[in-house]
Write an enzyme that holds these catalytic residues in place. Structure first.
Site, short mmCIF file in Angstrom:
data_model
loop_
_atom_site.label_atom_id
_atom_site.label_comp_id
_atom_site.label_asym_id
_atom_site.label_seq_id
_atom_site.Cartn_x
_atom_site.Cartn_y
_atom_site.Cartn_z
N TYR A 146 8.93 4.27 -6.63
CA TYR A 146 9.68 4.34 -5.07
C TYR A 146 8.77 3.58 -4.33
CZ TYR A 146 11.87 5.83 -0.97
OH TYR A 146 12.49 5.93 0.29
N ASP A 241 0.63 0.50 -4.33
CA ASP A 241 1.06 1.38 -3.30
C ASP A 241 0.72 3.04 -3.32
OD1 ASP A 241 2.83 2.89 -1.69
OD2 ASP A 241 4.48 2.26 -2.47
N LYS A 269 1.50 9.07 4.73
CA LYS A 269 1.41 10.30 4.37
C LYS A 269 0.12 10.99 4.93
CE LYS A 269 4.72 10.24 0.63
NZ LYS A 269 6.02 10.87 0.96
N1 PLP Z 1 5.80 4.39 -1.14
C1 PLP Z 1 5.54 5.42 -1.65
C2 PLP Z 1 4.82 5.46 -3.12
C3 PLP Z 1 6.22 6.69 -1.37
O1 PLP Z 1 6.13 7.66 -2.07
C4 PLP Z 1 6.83 6.64 -0.30
C5 PLP Z 1 7.60 7.71 0.46
O2 PLP Z 1 7.66 8.91 -0.26
C6 PLP Z 1 6.96 5.35 0.59
C7 PLP Z 1 6.48 4.40 0.17
C8 PLP Z 1 7.74 5.24 1.80
O3 PLP Z 1 7.27 6.09 3.00
P1 PLP Z 1 7.95 6.73 3.95
O4 PLP Z 1 8.77 7.46 3.55
O5 PLP Z 1 6.99 7.04 5.00
O6 PLP Z 1 8.58 5.40 4.67
#
Ligand code: PLP
Length: 432
Positions: A146, A241, A269
């Site tokens: 994700y 990511d 985060k």
């Molecule tokens: N990338 C990863 C690996 C994530 O776990 C998340 C959210 O949990 C995101 C991107 C998206 O981040 P946000 O919820 O701050 O938009």
């Protein structure tokens, strides 16, 4: 015994009149586990209290940012101090330099960074950068990873022989989904095939190097190395990511852990210490494409917000203290080892996976789960029962069996030890 949640239930009835599903982010609605979402009143250290005054040991930690627990005193005092000079200016501040300096001087794969206000924004910008830099349009992503709620990545594999993705949400333009090639994890030949077919059109591979949004799908190092080499062969960029793994499995995240240099990194985060911050970064050459130096446009009214920058810097300074990560990992491992031992002794078809301070309970006895399709859907029902019973015993896990749990520095060894006892006791009661 069911804990009383009447106040949460009342607040939920009201929130449903304001927000779709009563929430501002879908998983909070407890649809996977049923029952009333908890409305949280306060957090302190490793604990949260709901609106009815019930206390829970928190394994969600706001989905990862709170690596030092709630109200980390260093973060709290940085926010108080900074807010006395104003909250936002839309102009540069020293706070941005300080957080960037902390990150860049302690991360071997970054020369330059840009701050955003969420992980989604960071990923969205990273994709545009990869496309602008390579002059190519297609992106390879993996089933089970994700990356936020952007059009290009809310996409799953198409049916049959179709390689292009299809949107997993209404409202995703077909044209956006078609630029995304979705592959299973842990399968070199699938990646080779897609590069043979589309290599001249692929701008980047994006992966969570430690996929932690659909269970905890720990990848083989050789597989991640293979992704690095195929990107080099076809002049595509490798995007790690690290919104979850960054500053979590170590200060330099998964890239340091595996010793693999991605071309672009994305963060979120922990980097904001609990305030809304995301970031993406790369070497000087790639980052020189970003506006105003280059022609890839990227911007944000609240990007680099001083409160968020100071909160992030205070948190990362804690993370940089000697033994921070080794202590956190050691106590997590004692906890997950105890769980796995108890599970084995009781012959339960369950396994706890752990990576640094991240853990996930799989309702199957398989010893390795590396791809989304290996997760047994029947586990969801058992998780639902277990989650409800754990809430009643004062343990709060994210409300879905696909979500990982997080241990923070504020979790004491004693609290983890008794949590393991309760978790085991409740596992044994489930109707496997
Ligand atoms: N990338 C990863 C690996 C994530 O776990 C998340 C959210 O949990 C995101 C991107 C998206 O981040 P946000 O919820 O701050 O938009």
């Amino acid at each position: 015994m069911e804990l009383s949640r009447t106040k949460s239930a009342e607040l939920y009835e009201i929130s449903k009149t304001f927000f779709p599903g009563g929430v501002n982010s879908p998983v909070r609605a407890f649809r996977s586990v049923g029952g009333t979402p908890l409305f949280i009143d306060k957090g302190e250290g490793a604990y949260i209290w709901d609106a009815d005054g019930n206390k829970y040991l928190d394994f969600c930690c706001s989905w990862g940012p709170l690596i030092s627990g709630h109200r980390n005193p260093a973060v709290e005092s940085a926010i108080f101090k900074t807010m006395q000079n104003g909250f936002t200016f839309g102009a540069p501040t020293k706070a941005e330099n300080e957080l960037a300096n902390l990150i860049i001087t302690n991360h071997k794969y970054l020369d330059k960074i840009r701050f955003t206000s969420s992980g989604t924004e960071a990923v969205m910008s990273a994709l545009r950068l990869a496309r602008g830099y390579t002059g190519k349009d297609k992106i390879v992503k993996f089933e089970g990873c994700y990356h936020g709620h952007l059009d290009y990545l809310l996409v799953k594999a198409g049916s049959g022989l179709a390689t292009s993705g299809v949107g997993t949400s209404a409202g995703i333009p077909k044209s956006a989904a078609e630029e995304t090639l979705v592959l299973p994890l842990d399968d070199e030949s699938a990646v080779e095939k897609v590069f043979r077919d589309f290599g001249d059109q692929i701008a980047a591979i994006i992966i969570e190097p430690i996929p932690a949004n659909n269970g905890l799908l720990i990848q083989r190092k050789e597989y991640l190395e293979f992704l690095r080499s195929i990107c080099d062969k076809y002049n595509a960029l490798l995007i790690f990511d690290e919104v979850i793994s960054g500053f979590r499995v170590g200060f330099e995240g998964a890239s340091e852990l595996y010793g693999i240099k991605p071309d672009i990194l994305t963060f979120g985060k922990i980097v904001g210490g609990g305030l809304p911050v995301g970031a993406f970064g790369a070497n000087n050459e790639i980052m020189s494409k970003i506006a105003p130096d280059g022609d890839v446009y990227q911007a944000g009214t609240l990007s680099g917000n001083p409160l968020a920058m100071r909160a992030g810097a205070a948190q990362l300074e804690c993370c940089l203290k000697e033994n921070f990560y080794s202590v956190l990992e050691a106590k997590t491992k004692v906890f997950t080892d105890k769980l796995n031992r108890g599970i084995t002794e009781s012959g339960l078809p369950v396994k706890v996976f752990q990576m640094a301070s991240i853990f996930w309970i799989s309702f199957s006895a398989q010893s390795h789960i590396r791809k989304a399709s290996d997760i047994k859907p029947e586990g969801a029902q058992l998780f639902k029962l277990w989650h409800r019973n754990l809430l009643n015993k004062g343990l709060y896990l994210g409300p879905s069996g696909f979500e990982v749990g997080f241990v923070s520095m504020a979790h004491s060894r004693e609290s983890l030890d008794s949590a393991a006892d309760i978790m085991l006791e409740e596992l044994k009661k489930l109707p496997f």
